[in-house]
Design a protein around this motif. Structure first.
Motif, PDB file in Angstrom:
ATOM      1  N   PRO A  44       0.745  -1.265   0.158  1.00  7.66           N
ATOM      2  CA  PRO A  44      -0.041  -0.046   0.136  1.00  7.66           C
ATOM      3  C   PRO A  44       1.064   1.426  -0.160  1.00  7.66           C
ATOM      4  O   PRO A  44       0.309   2.123  -0.950  1.00  7.66           O
ATOM      5  N   LEU A  45       1.861   1.358   0.617  1.00  5.77           N
ATOM      6  CA  LEU A  45       2.951   2.504   0.781  1.00  5.77           C
ATOM      7  C   LEU A  45       3.464   2.574  -0.570  1.00  5.77           C
ATOM      8  O   LEU A  45       3.573   3.955  -0.974  1.00  5.77           O
ATOM      9  N   GLU A  46       3.999   1.460  -1.213  1.00  5.92           N
ATOM     10  CA  GLU A  46       4.437   1.590  -2.537  1.00  5.92           C
ATOM     11  C   GLU A  46       3.334   2.283  -3.485  1.00  5.92           C
ATOM     12  O   GLU A  46       4.003   3.229  -4.311  1.00  5.92           O
ATOM     13  N   LYS A  47       2.155   1.832  -3.377  1.00  6.52           N
ATOM     14  CA  LYS A  47       1.273   2.290  -4.640  1.00  6.52           C
ATOM     15  C   LYS A  47       1.103   4.146  -4.036  1.00  6.52           C
ATOM     16  O   LYS A  47       0.872   4.762  -5.038  1.00  6.52           O
ATOM     17  N   TYR A  48       1.043   4.287  -3.011  1.00  5.35           N
ATOM     18  CA  TYR A  48       0.820   5.757  -2.584  1.00  5.35           C
ATOM     19  C   TYR A  48       2.143   6.452  -3.006  1.00  5.35           C
ATOM     20  O   TYR A  48       1.778   7.593  -3.378  1.00  5.35           O
ATOM     21  N   ILE A  49       3.173   6.085  -3.005  1.00  4.13           N
ATOM     22  CA  ILE A  49       4.375   6.786  -3.642  1.00  4.13           C
ATOM     23  C   ILE A  49       4.111   7.162  -5.127  1.00  4.13           C
ATOM     24  O   ILE A  49       4.538   7.940  -5.517  1.00  4.13           O
ATOM     25  N   TYR A  50       3.844   6.061  -5.742  1.00  5.81           N
ATOM     26  CA  TYR A  50       3.536   6.001  -7.323  1.00  5.81           C
ATOM     27  C   TYR A  50       2.780   7.124  -7.574  1.00  5.81           C
ATOM     28  O   TYR A  50       2.807   7.812  -8.342  1.00  5.81           O
ATOM     29  N   LYS A  51       1.755   7.098  -6.702  1.00  7.87           N
ATOM     30  CA  LYS A  51       0.302   8.084  -6.904  1.00  7.87           C
ATOM     31  C   LYS A  51       0.773   9.597  -6.598  1.00  7.87           C
ATOM     32  O   LYS A  51       0.558  10.532  -7.112  1.00  7.87           O
ATOM     33  N   LEU A  52       1.668   9.701  -5.356  1.00  8.65           N
ATOM     34  CA  LEU A  52       2.254  10.757  -5.122  1.00  8.65           C
ATOM     35  C   LEU A  52       3.167  11.523  -6.340  1.00  8.65           C
ATOM     36  O   LEU A  52       3.269  12.718  -6.286  1.00  8.65           O
ATOM     37  N   THR A 174      12.092   3.038  -6.433  1.00  8.12           N
ATOM     38  CA  THR A 174      11.255   2.920  -5.211  1.00  8.12           C
ATOM     39  C   THR A 174      11.386   1.674  -4.613  1.00  8.12           C
ATOM     40  O   THR A 174      11.389   1.472  -3.350  1.00  8.12           O
TER      41      THR A 174
END
Length: 558
Positions: A44-52, A174
């Motif tokens: 979930p953190l990885e996906k959030y970073i990509y979104k950010l 990432t």
């Protein structure tokens, strides 16, 4: 070498050999997107970073990959540069340290962005806690991740066929930070803090000595920086004396763990390489080549440092050695830190005997391929492999192939360019320094040793190592500019040709293995690869080395 040193070296090499497949297998799972222990927790953190960062996940060709890498590193340079210049007005500066000069800030920013961590300053008296953490420590992660990202791009170029895509730089970076560098750094930081490495935001402490004088005891968030400093083959210390400082390296166990961390990821990446290309033998061949060169350097360095000196009247050279752990640990560290592009020290490199100093210098001059930096060591070795395959093809009259792909003029030209760029920096920049007043004014020693100081300086810069013969005063406008340019050339002058090769190889077809294929996973190829590394990478510097450490060694034994 005494019995204690022999046991220490044997335990170190044994630990490295055991941990190489363990960590290498885990990293192969991370980079091939297989399930692993941290994926479910951090996805979930990885996906959030990509979104950010607005990462669309689309694959890139080598030009777009290189452009993204260069922009990312340039933004990191600008951030660190202005962070240093504004440190007096920012928080977490309990000592109210003034900003460094813009030339020193430029040199330091280039140094940490390029994974060199060359330091022309004393950390505890120059940079605030905020700059050390948000600037230097962050760049330690980012520069190490950049090296591994390029390594992954090269792997894709070798195993894919008839495509122009070699991955996505933002995803590679990432994943490297989130699943490899950060977990290992947290674990190592906890171990080091437990051993007594300082981790504090408290202002410096003033103490009164037995003689009645006042002594300032520096503190800071040290442990968190030291962990990634070693694991990321960065090398920049929080304190001026680096890992010889008891607050950075307090115990024999912390000393052993920090030395192990220097080669841990570069060594494990050889196994990762084998897994990702589908041939463990290829990975072990590269590992054994690196290990052989490392052991040769260790043997020569220990011989020189422990040889009886009629001048000093000692059976071993104690000058500049870490007396808490014994001279053997300083000798071992000097070889390990220059075999990797780490640059951290627990002794005075300038005090090594001429032959031992030659080993350290030669390790860097070979292109930092004896394990080398994280990612950069193995993609540098692949450049020598391409050259070796080409030479072998000429010898037997066959078209050179590597992993089923033809090695053609473009790949050979780019490999030669990647090898020659740091060589050019070392020799030309050293010559300029020897011919100018500004270059000679920083010398602390005349004669051959003074020349060695200059050559080592630019070897360290071009090899993105960061260690130094500290007799040379490098905090001058001349050296801040020239070493900064050398670090940039030594980093990106290699990365761009390497990515060009990755893009070219990705577009080729894979030829099935036949009876006429020259195998690259045998002991014969390993010996040929060692010969090419020593001849092409080493003999370039023979005249310069003859006038420096070799001449000094001959004077010493005379």
């Amino acid at each position: 070498m005494n019995g204690y040193d022999a046991i220490q070296v044997a335990l170190y090499l044994l630990a490295l050999i055991i941990l190489t497949p363990v960590l290498g297998r885990y990293m192969a799972k991370v980079f091939s997107d297989e399930s692993h222990v941290l994926k479910s927790l951090l996805k979930p953190l990885e996906k959030y970073i990509y979104k950010l960062i607005s990462c669309d996940g689309k694959e890139m060709d080598w030009k777009r990959y290189a452009f993204s890498l260069l922009v990312f590193n340039f933004m990191g340079f600008l951030f660190l540069f202005f962070l240093q210049l504004c440190q007096f007005y920012l928080p977490l500066n309990p000592q109210k340290l003034p900003p460094p000069s813009w030339l020193l800030a430029f040199n330091t920013s280039v140094s940490f962005v390029t994974n060199t961590n060359w330091q022309s300053y004393s950390g505890e008296t120059t940079l605030s806690y905020l700059v050390q953490m948000a600037g230097l420590t962050v760049q330690n992660f980012l520069s190490a991740a950049t090296g591994i990202a390029v390594f992954l791009a090269v792997i894709r170029g070798l195993i894919r066929k008839t495509t122009s895509f070699i991955g996505n730089f933002w995803i590679d970076t990432t994943k490297t930070i989130l699943y490899v560098l950060l977990p290992l750094s947290i674990l190592l930081a906890i171990i080091l803090t437990g051993q007594g490495v300082v981790q504090s935001f408290h202002p410096y402490i003033k103490a009164t000595t037995l003689t009645g004088t006042e002594q300032v005891i520096p503190l800071g968030p040290v442990s968190s920086q030291i962990a990634i400093k070693q694991l990321g083959t960065n090398g920049g210390g929080f304190f001026n004396t680096n890992s010889a400082h008891p607050f950075e390296n307090p115990t024999p166990f912390s000393n052993f763990v920090e030395m192990l961390a220097i080669l841990l990821i570069p060594s494990a990446l050889t196994f990762t390489y084998g897994r990702l290309i589908g041939s463990n033998r290829q990975g072990w061949t590269i590992f054994l080549v690196m290990l052989t060169l490392l052991i040769i350097g260790l043997a020569a360095s220990f011989y020189s440092e422990y040889k009886f000196s009629t001048i000093h009247g000692l059976s071993f050279n104690m000058e500049g050695k870490e007396t808490r752990f014994g001279p053997g640990n300083s000798v071992l560290w000097s070889v390990l830190t220059t075999a990797a592009s780490n640059g951290s020290v627990n002794g005075m490199m300038d005090s090594l005997t001429p032959l031992s100093g030659l080993v350290a210098m030669f390790n860097i001059m070979l292109g930092e391929v004896i394990f080398g930096g994280v990612g950069s060591g193995i993609y540098g070795m692949i450049m020598f492999i391409i050259l070796t395959v080409f030479i072998a093809g000429l010898m037997v009259g066959r078209s050179p192939e590597f992993l089923g792909k033809k090695i053609e003029a473009f790949e050979v030209k780019m490999a030669i360019l990647a090898i020659l760029v740091p060589n050019f920096v070392i020799l030309v920049f050293s010559a300029i320094s020897c011919l100018t007043t500004a270059g000679l004014s920083g010398l602390n020693n005349p004669g051959p040793h003074g020349l060695s100081e200059i050559i080592y300086c630019f070897s360290s810069a071009a090899g993105n190592n960061g260690s130094a013969f500290a007799g040379l005063n490098s905090n001058t406008p001349f050296y801040n500019i020239l070493t900064g340019l050398g670090m940039l050339a030594g980093r990106f002058g290699i990365i761009i040709p390497v990515l060009a090769i990755a893009g070219s190889m990705a577009g080729k077809k894979i030829t099935p293995v036949s009876s006429g294929t020259f195998r690259t996973d045998t002991w014969l190829f390993g010996l040929l690869l060692i010969a090419v590394i020593l001849i092409v990478g080493g003999l370039t510097f023979f005249p310069a080395l003859s006038l420096g450490p070799v001449a000094e060694h001959l004077l010493l034994i005379k």
